[in-house]
Design an enzyme around this catalytic site. Structure first.
Site, PDB file in Angstrom:
ATOM      1  N   HIS A   1       0.848  -1.205   0.000  1.00 22.77           N
ATOM      2  CA  HIS A   1       0.000   0.000   0.000  1.00 22.77           C
ATOM      3  C   HIS A   1       0.879   1.249   0.000  1.00 22.77           C
ATOM      4  O   HIS A   1       1.363   1.689   1.047  1.00 22.77           O
ATOM      5  CB  HIS A   1      -0.915  -0.026   1.238  1.00 22.77           C
ATOM      6  CG  HIS A   1      -1.983   1.021   1.208  1.00 22.77           C
ATOM      7  ND1 HIS A   1      -3.319   0.723   1.361  1.00 22.77           N
ATOM      8  CD2 HIS A   1      -1.928   2.361   1.032  1.00 22.77           C
ATOM      9  CE1 HIS A   1      -4.033   1.832   1.282  1.00 22.77           C
ATOM     10  NE2 HIS A   1      -3.208   2.843   1.099  1.00 22.77           N
TER      11      HIS A   1
ATOM     12  N   ASP B   1       1.809   9.407  -5.951  1.00 22.80           N
ATOM     13  CA  ASP B   1       1.813  10.877  -5.848  1.00 22.80           C
ATOM     14  C   ASP B   1       2.164  11.355  -4.442  1.00 22.80           C
ATOM     15  O   ASP B   1       2.596  12.487  -4.266  1.00 22.80           O
ATOM     16  CB  ASP B   1       0.485  11.489  -6.323  1.00 22.80           C
ATOM     17  CG  ASP B   1      -0.725  10.894  -5.635  1.00 22.80           C
ATOM     18  OD1 ASP B   1      -0.593   9.839  -4.984  1.00 22.80           O
ATOM     19  OD2 ASP B   1      -1.817  11.489  -5.739  1.00 22.80           O
TER      20      ASP B   1
ATOM     21  N   ASP C   1       2.019   3.849   3.140  1.00 19.33           N
ATOM     22  CA  ASP C   1       0.963   4.706   2.570  1.00 19.33           C
ATOM     23  C   ASP C   1       1.543   5.772   1.641  1.00 19.33           C
ATOM     24  O   ASP C   1       1.286   5.753   0.450  1.00 19.33           O
ATOM     25  CB  ASP C   1       0.100   5.347   3.681  1.00 19.33           C
ATOM     26  CG  ASP C   1      -1.304   5.687   3.190  1.00 19.33           C
ATOM     27  OD1 ASP C   1      -1.669   5.252   2.079  1.00 19.33           O
ATOM     28  OD2 ASP C   1      -2.035   6.380   3.916  1.00 19.33           O
TER      29      ASP C   1
ATOM     30  N   GLY D   1      -9.715   8.109  -1.746  1.00 18.41           N
ATOM     31  CA  GLY D   1     -10.375   9.407  -1.609  1.00 18.41           C
ATOM     32  C   GLY D   1     -11.128   9.529  -0.305  1.00 18.41           C
ATOM     33  O   GLY D   1     -10.966   8.703   0.594  1.00 18.41           O
TER      34      GLY D   1
ATOM     35  N   HIS E   1      -9.805   1.037  -0.004  1.00 19.54           N
ATOM     36  CA  HIS E   1      -9.565   1.810   1.221  1.00 19.54           C
ATOM     37  C   HIS E   1     -10.871   1.795   2.021  1.00 19.54           C
ATOM     38  O   HIS E   1     -11.880   2.346   1.553  1.00 19.54           O
ATOM     39  CB  HIS E   1      -9.278   3.273   0.894  1.00 19.54           C
ATOM     40  CG  HIS E   1      -7.874   3.579   0.485  1.00 19.54           C
ATOM     41  ND1 HIS E   1      -7.367   3.274  -0.738  1.00 19.54           N
ATOM     42  CD2 HIS E   1      -6.867   4.200   1.166  1.00 19.54           C
ATOM     43  CE1 HIS E   1      -6.119   3.696  -0.816  1.00 19.54           C
ATOM     44  NE2 HIS E   1      -5.780   4.264   0.330  1.00 19.54           N
TER      45      HIS E   1
ATOM     46  N   GLU F   1     -11.005   3.504   7.391  1.00 18.18           N
ATOM     47  CA  GLU F   1      -9.950   4.470   7.717  1.00 18.18           C
ATOM     48  C   GLU F   1     -10.641   5.731   8.262  1.00 18.18           C
ATOM     49  O   GLU F   1     -10.604   6.002   9.455  1.00 18.18           O
ATOM     50  CB  GLU F   1      -9.104   4.800   6.475  1.00 18.18           C
ATOM     51  CG  GLU F   1      -7.989   5.805   6.732  1.00 18.18           C
ATOM     52  CD  GLU F   1      -7.322   6.307   5.442  1.00 18.18           C
ATOM     53  OE1 GLU F   1      -7.920   6.205   4.369  1.00 18.18           O
ATOM     54  OE2 GLU F   1      -6.196   6.837   5.545  1.00 18.18           O
TER      55      GLU F   1
ATOM     56  N   HIS G   1       1.216   5.062  -2.251  1.00 21.75           N
ATOM     57  CA  HIS G   1       0.725   5.963  -3.313  1.00 21.75           C
ATOM     58  C   HIS G   1       1.889   6.668  -3.998  1.00 21.75           C
ATOM     59  O   HIS G   1       2.720   7.284  -3.319  1.00 21.75           O
ATOM     60  CB  HIS G   1      -0.212   7.013  -2.718  1.00 21.75           C
ATOM     61  CG  HIS G   1      -1.479   6.434  -2.151  1.00 21.75           C
ATOM     62  ND1 HIS G   1      -2.674   6.441  -2.830  1.00 21.75           N
ATOM     63  CD2 HIS G   1      -1.726   5.813  -0.972  1.00 21.75           C
ATOM     64  CE1 HIS G   1      -3.606   5.857  -2.089  1.00 21.75           C
ATOM     65  NE2 HIS G   1      -3.063   5.464  -0.953  1.00 21.75           N
TER      66      HIS G   1
HETATM   67 ZN    ZN Z   1      -3.816   4.871   0.986  1.00 29.96          ZN
END
Ligand code: ZN
Length: 339
Positions: free
Chosen positions: A14, A18, A274, A169, A196, A199, A16
């Site tokens: 997991h 960006d 993350d 998101g 996701h 969370e 990202h």
């Molecule tokens: Zn994430």
């Protein structure tokens, strides 16, 4: 840093793209566009403060990455550099995710964005001897039409760089239950997915993700609020992709992080960072946080890597290879320990 943590063969499920850009590279891109900015300023725009405890502050750090990742070369470079960084952290296999539609603001098509990221990843696989795949994120709040484009791209590149899809998101604003259509389509097309969930929203979100057929849950830490759900996750063997430092920063968890409790309940825990840059972390720092803040040990971390290998979105042959590498390390460490 403990040397054994650095050497441990690690799997990241997991992460990202960006949220994991090198600040130096972003600075260079900004300068090429004629902006004058010092590195500290770039870092302030990309990273949360060490004491971040707000989801808003966290999400603001994705604005600049979206601005600079709008052409093929930057997407390719960013992907290459992230895999290169992961290799240096002792990662043997990584699944890197991003939302391709975020990068179509200046004319690229969804397929072009994905192809550029694959190119960067393949370059890293060759040069750095690291393995991995890409996860394409559908976005909460995006139009159905846009999310369907992501599913179509995933189908097109499935097994050729892309392994799966995700839903990312603002979970609290756009509940998981509203995205059934997208995942029905993924099921029909044979695309595996993680979501996701649990969370920013509670156990119901995780239950919806399971009902759609998610094979893993991103974060999922709020299952701690529902004992029945914990049992379901254990018996159905659905792993959680837990990112402890990010969970504390976004306040997904207030107070003590439940990772140890979930692991001891028998949940298939896996550990990921993350966002290396936004969270100002990496997989080594996550492991160190666990060793310092819980009773979990290096042996448990090895087990979590075996969990990650078992449930990676890859072929049975590759999973077996990854597990063999981890076990080889485990055997060697045990011998050293006995000596
Ligand atoms: Zn994430």
């Amino acid at each position: 840093m403990q040397e054994s943590i650095r050497k441990m063969p690690k799997i990241v499920l997991h992460l990202h793209l960006d949220g994991s850009l090198r600040p130096e590279t972003v600075q260079q891109w900004l300068q090429e566009k004629g902006h004058t900015c010092d590195l500290e300023e770039v870092k302030r725009n990309l990273m949360v403060e060490k004491d971040c405890r707000s989801l808003n502050e966290y999400l603001q750090k994705f604005d600049l990455p979206a601005q600079v990742l709008q052409n093929k070369e930057h997407i390719k470079t960013a992907t290459y550099e992230l895999f290169e960084d992961l290799k240096k952290q002792g990662v043997i296999y990584a699944e890197v995710r991003f939302a391709p539609m975020k990068h179509t603001q200046e004319g690229l098509t969804c397929d072009e964005v994905v192809a550029s990221a694959i190119e960067g990843m393949n370059m890293a696989k060759e040069k750095c001897k690291i393995d991995g795949s890409l996860i394409l994120c559908c976005m909460r709040g995006d139009r159905v039409l846009d999310n369907k484009q992501v599913v179509d791209s995933a189908k097109k590149f499935l097994g050729r760089g892309v392994s799966s899809i995700d839903l990312a998101g603002a979970e609290a604003l756009f509940p998981t239950k509203d995205y059934e259509e997208i995942f029905n389509e993924a099921n029909i097309k044979g695309i595996p997915f993680t979501i996701h969930a649990g969370e920013a929203d509670g156990p119901e979100s995780i239950k919806d993700a399971l009902r759609f057929g998610a094979k893993r849950i991103g974060h999922g830490v709020r299952c701690i609020e529902d004992e029945e759900l914990i049992k379901t996750l254990v018996t159905t063997e659905i792993p959680l992709e837990i990112c402890p430092i990010s969970n504390l920063q976004t306040q997904a968890i207030q107070g003590k992080h439940p990772i140890e409790e979930l692991y001891k309940e028998g949940i298939l825990v896996t550990i990921s960072p993350d966002n290396d840059t936004v969270s100002n972390t990496n997989i080594i720092e996550e492991y160190e946080w666990i060793l310092q803040n819980t009773e979990l040990t290096e042996k448990d971390l090895i087990q979590m890597n075996i969990n990650a290998a078992r449930f990676a979105f890859t072929t049975p042959v590759k999973k077996a290879e990854l597990i063999a590498k981890i076990q080889e390390y485990q055997n060697k460490e045990n011998k050293e320990f006995i000596k």
